[in-house]
Scaffold this active site. Structure first.
Site, PDB file in Angstrom:
ATOM      1  N   GLY A 114      17.134 -11.619  -0.278  1.00  0.00           N
ATOM      2  CA  GLY A 114      16.178 -10.681  -0.202  1.00  0.00           C
ATOM      3  C   GLY A 114      16.539  -9.069  -0.092  1.00  0.00           C
ATOM      4  O   GLY A 114      15.181  -8.779   0.347  1.00  0.00           O
ATOM      5  N   LYS A 148      10.392   6.558  -1.686  1.00  0.00           N
ATOM      6  CA  LYS A 148      10.898   6.587  -0.387  1.00  0.00           C
ATOM      7  C   LYS A 148      11.805   8.064  -0.309  1.00  0.00           C
ATOM      8  O   LYS A 148      11.281   8.874   1.372  1.00  0.00           O
ATOM      9  CB  LYS A 148      12.304   5.452  -0.423  1.00  0.00           C
ATOM     10  CG  LYS A 148      12.223   4.616   0.101  1.00  0.00           C
ATOM     11  CD  LYS A 148      13.332   3.819  -0.192  1.00  0.00           C
ATOM     12  CE  LYS A 148      12.856   1.833   0.066  1.00  0.00           C
ATOM     13  NZ  LYS A 148      14.107   1.826   0.247  1.00  0.00           N
ATOM     14  N   ILE A 179      16.615   1.173  10.036  1.00  0.00           N
ATOM     15  CA  ILE A 179      17.717   2.944  10.506  1.00  0.00           C
ATOM     16  C   ILE A 179      16.286   3.347  10.739  1.00  0.00           C
ATOM     17  O   ILE A 179      15.021   3.639   9.964  1.00  0.00           O
ATOM     18  CB  ILE A 179      18.006   3.454   9.445  1.00  0.00           C
ATOM     19  CG1 ILE A 179      19.011   3.236   8.602  1.00  0.00           C
ATOM     20  CG2 ILE A 179      18.585   4.371   9.818  1.00  0.00           C
ATOM     21  CD1 ILE A 179      19.779   3.609   7.294  1.00  0.00           C
ATOM     22  N   GLU A 184       7.616   2.905   9.809  1.00  0.00           N
ATOM     23  CA  GLU A 184       9.281   2.573  10.229  1.00  0.00           C
ATOM     24  C   GLU A 184       9.769   1.643   9.207  1.00  0.00           C
ATOM     25  O   GLU A 184      10.987   2.970   8.309  1.00  0.00           O
ATOM     26  CB  GLU A 184       9.652   2.720  11.933  1.00  0.00           C
ATOM     27  CG  GLU A 184      10.992   2.550  11.902  1.00  0.00           C
ATOM     28  CD  GLU A 184      11.381   4.287  11.722  1.00  0.00           C
ATOM     29  OE1 GLU A 184      11.101   4.990  12.864  1.00  0.00           O
ATOM     30  OE2 GLU A 184      11.502   4.781  11.090  1.00  0.00           O
ATOM     31  N   GLY A 215      16.741  -6.132   3.914  1.00  0.00           N
ATOM     32  CA  GLY A 215      16.656  -7.318   4.457  1.00  0.00           C
ATOM     33  C   GLY A 215      16.001  -8.020   5.523  1.00  0.00           C
ATOM     34  O   GLY A 215      15.279  -6.917   6.154  1.00  0.00           O
ATOM     35  N   VAL A 242      11.273   3.481   4.682  1.00  0.00           N
ATOM     36  CA  VAL A 242      12.408   3.612   4.618  1.00  0.00           C
ATOM     37  C   VAL A 242      13.518   3.761   5.523  1.00  0.00           C
ATOM     38  O   VAL A 242      13.606   3.530   6.437  1.00  0.00           O
ATOM     39  CB  VAL A 242      12.046   4.896   4.536  1.00  0.00           C
ATOM     40  CG1 VAL A 242      13.053   6.039   4.252  1.00  0.00           C
ATOM     41  CG2 VAL A 242      10.395   6.090   3.656  1.00  0.00           C
TER      42      VAL A 242
HETATM   43  P1  NAP Z   1       7.521 -10.706  -0.067  1.00  0.00           P
HETATM   44  O1  NAP Z   1       9.208 -11.631   0.111  1.00  0.00           O
HETATM   45  O2  NAP Z   1       6.726 -11.230  -1.736  1.00  0.00           O
HETATM   46  O3  NAP Z   1       6.389 -11.140   0.828  1.00  0.00           O
HETATM   47  C1  NAP Z   1       5.584 -10.947   0.503  1.00  0.00           C
HETATM   48  C2  NAP Z   1       4.549 -12.284   1.523  1.00  0.00           C
HETATM   49  O4  NAP Z   1       2.969 -11.457   1.602  1.00  0.00           O
HETATM   50  C3  NAP Z   1       4.558 -12.902   1.345  1.00  0.00           C
HETATM   51  O5  NAP Z   1       4.430 -14.196   2.197  1.00  0.00           O
HETATM   52  C4  NAP Z   1       2.989 -13.302   0.012  1.00  0.00           C
HETATM   53  O6  NAP Z   1       2.291 -14.945   0.802  1.00  0.00           O
HETATM   54  C5  NAP Z   1       2.085 -12.303   0.578  1.00  0.00           C
HETATM   55  N1  NAP Z   1       1.520 -12.073  -0.742  1.00  0.00           N
HETATM   56  C6  NAP Z   1       1.425 -11.147  -1.814  1.00  0.00           C
HETATM   57  N2  NAP Z   1       0.877 -10.862  -2.089  1.00  0.00           N
HETATM   58  C7  NAP Z   1      -0.260 -12.257  -1.493  1.00  0.00           C
HETATM   59  C8  NAP Z   1      -1.918 -11.762  -1.736  1.00  0.00           C
HETATM   60  N3  NAP Z   1      -2.323 -11.094  -2.966  1.00  0.00           N
HETATM   61  N4  NAP Z   1      -2.933 -12.776  -1.238  1.00  0.00           N
HETATM   62  C9  NAP Z   1      -2.345 -12.798   0.054  1.00  0.00           C
HETATM   63  N5  NAP Z   1      -1.045 -12.736   0.185  1.00  0.00           N
HETATM   64  C10 NAP Z   1      -0.171 -12.132  -0.595  1.00  0.00           C
HETATM   65  O7  NAP Z   1       8.005  -9.766  -0.116  1.00  0.00           O
HETATM   66  P2  NAP Z   1       8.880  -9.052   1.231  1.00  0.00           P
HETATM   67  O8  NAP Z   1      10.015  -8.632   1.167  1.00  0.00           O
HETATM   68  O9  NAP Z   1       8.754  -9.514   2.471  1.00  0.00           O
HETATM   69  O10 NAP Z   1       8.554  -7.279   1.153  1.00  0.00           O
HETATM   70  C11 NAP Z   1       7.250  -6.848   1.647  1.00  0.00           C
HETATM   71  C12 NAP Z   1       6.992  -5.445   1.724  1.00  0.00           C
HETATM   72  O11 NAP Z   1       7.921  -4.705   2.176  1.00  0.00           O
HETATM   73  C13 NAP Z   1       6.944  -4.378   0.184  1.00  0.00           C
HETATM   74  O12 NAP Z   1       5.993  -3.630   0.442  1.00  0.00           O
HETATM   75  C14 NAP Z   1       8.231  -4.136   0.465  1.00  0.00           C
HETATM   76  O13 NAP Z   1       8.901  -2.700  -0.531  1.00  0.00           O
HETATM   77  C15 NAP Z   1       8.251  -3.738   2.243  1.00  0.00           C
HETATM   78  N6  NAP Z   1       9.912  -3.303   2.404  1.00  0.00           N
HETATM   79  C16 NAP Z   1      11.022  -4.958   2.399  1.00  0.00           C
HETATM   80  C17 NAP Z   1      12.119  -5.340   2.647  1.00  0.00           C
HETATM   81  C18 NAP Z   1      13.410  -6.332   2.409  1.00  0.00           C
HETATM   82  O14 NAP Z   1      14.200  -5.832   2.631  1.00  0.00           O
HETATM   83  N7  NAP Z   1      12.599  -7.357   1.745  1.00  0.00           N
HETATM   84  C19 NAP Z   1      12.463  -4.021   3.292  1.00  0.00           C
HETATM   85  C20 NAP Z   1      12.305  -2.822   3.514  1.00  0.00           C
HETATM   86  C21 NAP Z   1      10.999  -2.350   3.274  1.00  0.00           C
HETATM   87  P3  NAP Z   1       3.317 -16.452  -0.187  1.00  0.00           P
HETATM   88  O15 NAP Z   1       4.426 -16.849   1.210  1.00  0.00           O
HETATM   89  O16 NAP Z   1       2.213 -16.896   0.127  1.00  0.00           O
HETATM   90  O17 NAP Z   1       3.400 -16.081  -1.411  1.00  0.00           O
HETATM   91  N1  HSE Z   2      14.343  -2.899  -2.305  1.00  0.00           N
HETATM   92  C1  HSE Z   2      14.349  -2.201  -1.378  1.00  0.00           C
HETATM   93  C2  HSE Z   2      15.905  -2.269  -1.321  1.00  0.00           C
HETATM   94  C3  HSE Z   2      13.869  -2.872   0.149  1.00  0.00           C
HETATM   95  O1  HSE Z   2      16.913  -2.431  -1.845  1.00  0.00           O
HETATM   96  O2  HSE Z   2      16.648  -1.311  -0.468  1.00  0.00           O
HETATM   97  C4  HSE Z   2      14.209  -2.144   1.415  1.00  0.00           C
HETATM   98  O3  HSE Z   2      13.074  -1.309   1.065  1.00  0.00           O
END
Ligand code: NAP
Ligand code: HSE
Length: 439
Positions: free
Chosen positions: A184, A202, A133, A126, A312, A129
């Site tokens: 973020g 997406k 939402i 969920e 976020g 994308v």
């Molecule tokens: P992020 O802030 O960069 O966090 C990544 C986390 O994964 C960190 O805790 C990092 O560890 C850990 N990590 C990454 N590579 C690793 C490895 N090789 N071995 C061990 N730990 C590892 O990323 P995020 O923004 O949370 O995004 C995570 C996922 O959610 C992504 O697929 C992104 O596309 C998706 N997403 C993000 C958002 C958003 O708003 N940010 C929204 C929807 C979907 P450390 O903390 O120790 O560095």
């Molecule tokens: N980087 C993505 C965005 C995070 O800005 O929409 C949510 O998937």
């Protein structure tokens, strides 16, 4: 016995999810069943915004996905590898998976879902994308009987945030991108956002669900927003448009007919991402900032639009945790008669605030005799009951009677009603034809 989670990643999304799962009060009772058993990170020395027992954090992510005690693996680490291999290994070890990783799903969905079906486990996505939402489950379940014609989305929060600020503040592209990263919203490498690649991932996922077929990512046309300038935004505005990065998946059956193509055996669709001039009256034109929206058009439903925060920590944690809850309900179902998310889980009554205690603004229209001092008398009555007025205007006459419109500040409804009771005793007041609450 609780359901044990192995969470891979404790960044923006992982931290938001742990925070949500640790704060269980007044949320769904099934959350009580969830135990954060292991959390995998890259560095143990990094300061964290959440407190977890030392034994929970580890850098050995492989050990998490093969641990027999883990029921659900939550992949929120991002990137292609080792995320893909860890998901596959989790599946091979009989774990259900929750992921927010659209990059992995759009590229390796074929391999991952085939493995999951063989292993008899679920892969839930969920959060992949639209951030917070709910759109994946509605497409998979609530809208599944529809014949979908078009899915049109603003599905990248970062670029929508950038375009909105360029439009409303005339801001500079790189400054706004830095803000989106700080908040973020952006991917670790923001090129994926800015060049439309994240939106392409997406829309490939949405198109697959909406049209019931797998999509090869290389077939998704994508253009980003780098070439959109402040000048284009200003010209579009003058012409009655806003510029949005749209992701569109559309049934191409009418195009096929024009091109004299033979009727295809599988759905023929067009899937693309590009900056688009959107008429200001279109429902997607007013989606601003980090918000996303997905407009689904189909038969017989007509149009449905899903709107909300597209990125976020909190928003994405909501989506990740709802997937976890769905899995917990499925796991628990084998032990109880009903799936607790499908059945009604409530036993107690909510407490409802009486209308007299509601705090709101009011609009009231009075018809009064045309005498000096009437507005003052109205003001005195309101003041007697602590009702503060935002505006009072005499708008005109209806026959012999003066028409006065009042808008209040936030007031308690009970106080406002008492003021009205007093006002109705004034000989200058003929009637109160309208009384409406203001949002
Ligand atoms: P992020 O802030 O960069 O966090 C990544 C986390 O994964 C960190 O805790 C990092 O560890 C850990 N990590 C990454 N590579 C690793 C490895 N090789 N071995 C061990 N730990 C590892 O990323 P995020 O923004 O949370 O995004 C995570 C996922 O959610 C992504 O697929 C992104 O596309 C998706 N997403 C993000 C958002 C958003 O708003 N940010 C929204 C929807 C979907 P450390 O903390 O120790 O560095
Ligand atoms: N980087 C993505 C965005 C995070 O800005 O929409 C949510 O998937």
């Amino acid at each position: 016995m609780g359901v044990k989670l192995g969470i891979l990643g404790l960044g923006t999304v992982g931290t938001g999810t742990v925070q949500l799962l640790q704060d269980k009060g007044f949320r769904h009772p099934l959350l009580q069943e969830v135990e954060i058993y292991r959390v995998g990170v890259r560095s143990l020395d990094k300061p964290r915004a959440v407190t977890l027992p030392e034994s929970v954090l580890t850098t050995d992510l492989e050990a998490i996905v093969i641990d027999p005690a883990v029921d659900i693996v939550v992949e929120v680490m991002g990137g292609l590898e080792p995320a893909r291999s860890l998901i596959l290994k989790a599946i091979q070890n009989g774990k259900h998976v929750v992921t927010a990783n659209k990059a992995v799903i759009s590229r390796f969905g074929d391999e991952i879902f085939t493995a999951a079906n063989q292993a008899g486990v679920y892969v839930m996505l969920e959060a992949a994308v639209g951030g917070g939402i709910p759109v994946i489950q509605p497409l998979k379940q609530s809208l599944s009987v529809n014949r979908i014609h078009t899915v049109t989305g603003i599905i990248n929060g970062t670029t929508n945030y950038i375009l909105t600020r360029m439009q409303t503040e005339g801001s500079n592209f790189s400054d706004v991108l830095a803000d989106a990263q700080r908040l973020g919203y952006a991917e670790a490498d923001p090129t994926a956002d800015v060049d439309g690649l994240d939106a392409a991932d997406k829309i490939a996922i949405l198109a697959s669900l909406a049209f019931g077929g797998r999509i090869k990512l290389k077939d998704v046309y994508s253009e980003g927003i780098r070439q959109v300038s402040k000048t284009d935004i200003a010209y579009a505005e003058k012409l009655g448009f806003v510029i949005k990065l749209l992701a569109i998946a559309q049934s191409a059956a009418p195009l096929a007919a024009i091109a004299n193509r033979t009727t295809p055996s599988s759905p023929l669709i067009s899937v693309r991402v590009h900056p688009t001039l959107v008429p200001k009256a279109h429902p997607l034109a007013s989606i601003n900032g980090v918000n996303n929206a997905i407009l689904v058009e189909g038969e017989p439903i007509g149009q449905v639009m899903f709107f909300g925060p597209g990125a976020g920590a909190g928003a994405t944690a909501s989506a990740v945790s709802s997937d976890i809850l769905n899995l917990v309900a499925a796991l628990k179902k084998s032990k109880t008669a009903l799936n607790q998310l499908l059945a009604c889980a409530h036993q107690d009554y909510c407490q409802i605030v009486p209308m007299a205690e509601l705090v709101t603004r009011f609009y009231a229209r009075f018809l009064t005799k045309d005498q000096p001092g009437v507005i003052g008398k109205l003001g005195t009555c309101f003041g007697n009951h602590g009702v503060s007025l935002e505006s009072v205007v005499q708008t005109g006459f209806q026959g012999e009677l003066a028409e006065i419109v009042v808008v209040t500040h936030d007031v308690q409804e009970g106080d406002f009603r008492q003021a009205l009771t007093e006002i109705q005793t004034l000989t200058a007041v003929d009637s109160i034809p309208s009384l409406l609450r203001v949002l």
